[in-house]
Design an enzyme around this catalytic site. Sequence first.
Site, PDB file in Angstrom:
ATOM      1  CB  SER A 114      46.509  40.111  64.607  1.00 28.92           C
ATOM      2  OG  SER A 114      45.758  40.802  63.649  1.00 28.92           O
ATOM      3  CG  ASP A 256      43.408  39.464  60.396  1.00 29.79           C
ATOM      4  OD1 ASP A 256      42.278  38.936  60.360  1.00 29.79           O
ATOM      5  OD2 ASP A 256      43.807  40.119  61.381  1.00 29.79           O
ATOM      6  CG  ASP A 258      42.700  37.703  64.670  1.00 33.38           C
ATOM      7  OD1 ASP A 258      43.216  38.295  63.698  1.00 33.38           O
ATOM      8  OD2 ASP A 258      42.186  38.310  65.632  1.00 33.38           O
ATOM      9  CG  ASP A 260      40.431  40.775  63.987  1.00 34.28           C
ATOM     10  OD1 ASP A 260      41.317  40.621  63.106  1.00 34.28           O
ATOM     11  OD2 ASP A 260      40.658  41.364  65.067  1.00 34.28           O
TER      12      ASP A 260
END
Length: 496
Positions: A114, A256, A258, A260
Amino acid sequence: MTQTVAVTDVMARSGVAFGTSGARGLVTAMTDEVCFTYTCAFLQHMAKIGHFAPGSGVAIAGDLRPSTARIMAACRAAIAHMGGQLVDCGLVPSPAVAAFGFARGIPSLMVTGSHIPDDRNGIKFNRANGEVLKPDEAAIRAQNVVLPDLFDAVGMLRAAPAAPEIADAAVPYVARYLDFFGSEALEGMKLGVYQHSAVGRDILAQIVSGLGAEVVLLGRSEKFIPVDTEAVRPEDVELAKLWVAQYGLDAILSTDGDSDRPLLADENGTWMRGDVLGILCAQALKLEAVATPVSSNTALEASQQFREVRRTRIGSPFVIEAMDELLADGLAACGYEANGGFLLGTAATACGRTLAALPTRDAVLPMVAVLAAAHAKGLSLSALQAQLPQRYTHSDRLQGYPTEQSHALIARLEAGKDEAVLTRLTELLGKLAGKAVTFDKTDGLRVTFADGDIIHLRPSGNAPELRVYTESATASRAASLNAQTLELVRNLPASA
């Protein structure tokens, strides 16, 4: 020679925690053997609840941090060992691979850390119909896994499996937004896409362009940058202001690592808070009910736009559980987190078009929905936000602050009867915010003061950090209160 290992023993030995939605830890600790074990444990549990069987599909994807390719290879080996049919989606956003799996009724996993620095990584797991929830996590931790003789003395695969053909999870993810919002939703807008090292950087630009906007690509990096949508880096604050002035932008979109969690700046180059973005998105989609963590902006309730609001602990599993309760009550519901990740629990409709539910954190929907709403009303983003009750939040963190120290601090502060706790909190924080009048222990310690200011202390669940959230009547006050709280806590003696 095979060996049987318990996931709890692997956790203790490796230091790679298994918690909210999956595993996360230092790259050096996430050996192939550890990643293989956790993936097998996940699939064993999926088999027990009817979401997986030998021969059925398992989707996998990853982000752009350097360690992701190796960890994906270990996860592929585990899927093969469990008899799964590997569906490799390559490097795409977490919500894209989740949506791909949900559409096909198969479990999926995403190799990502993340927003955290690239000396760490993780594996996020999804059921065939939604994110892994707290009962699933407990069941996965309780698994025993039989490991084949595939690893060397330091826990690395002796031979990595060959990389398979890539399934295109990006195409349906892009189409999801183009089909619902239409090719003129952002027509006439000039939008920057801050790409940095986000895995969805090109997909985001494709979507925004497909909705009619003129796109300016910004800040692409081949080195991983840990962009945290709750604690925006000072350099990104300055870059946004520079870019809107340089290019005449109506907004800047980013995510961010990834992709999401959204990061959206207005026409002034001011990054919008994720919890404000969540309110505006829920309004734009005309939803009835909202589930969100206790840390989110209280303008949600003050807006009086929703039939029901449910506050939860921080983390998408808790938000999803509350959202599911709202759905069970027959309400058109969504969930969002303070980081901006938006979960659509029910299908949304507009102009005869339907947007299917996507009950996992998504970055694209809140940004596009709010931009489209502003465009339709002829408003700037700042003017749209100004229509909400004026409550402002700010968040930051003390990095390198041991988790044990965070828990010990909060335990000391909340010990005893309520009156004693409020007296102690006023003594500690009163010079910053006045008299403490209530406190909430839903997740960490959230303190409300007589003049309406809020200070919320919470240990991070995935890094040695203490999170500090503040809320006040002005943005400058929320920010200064946050900085003062960080400084006060930083200088506290460990046993004070």
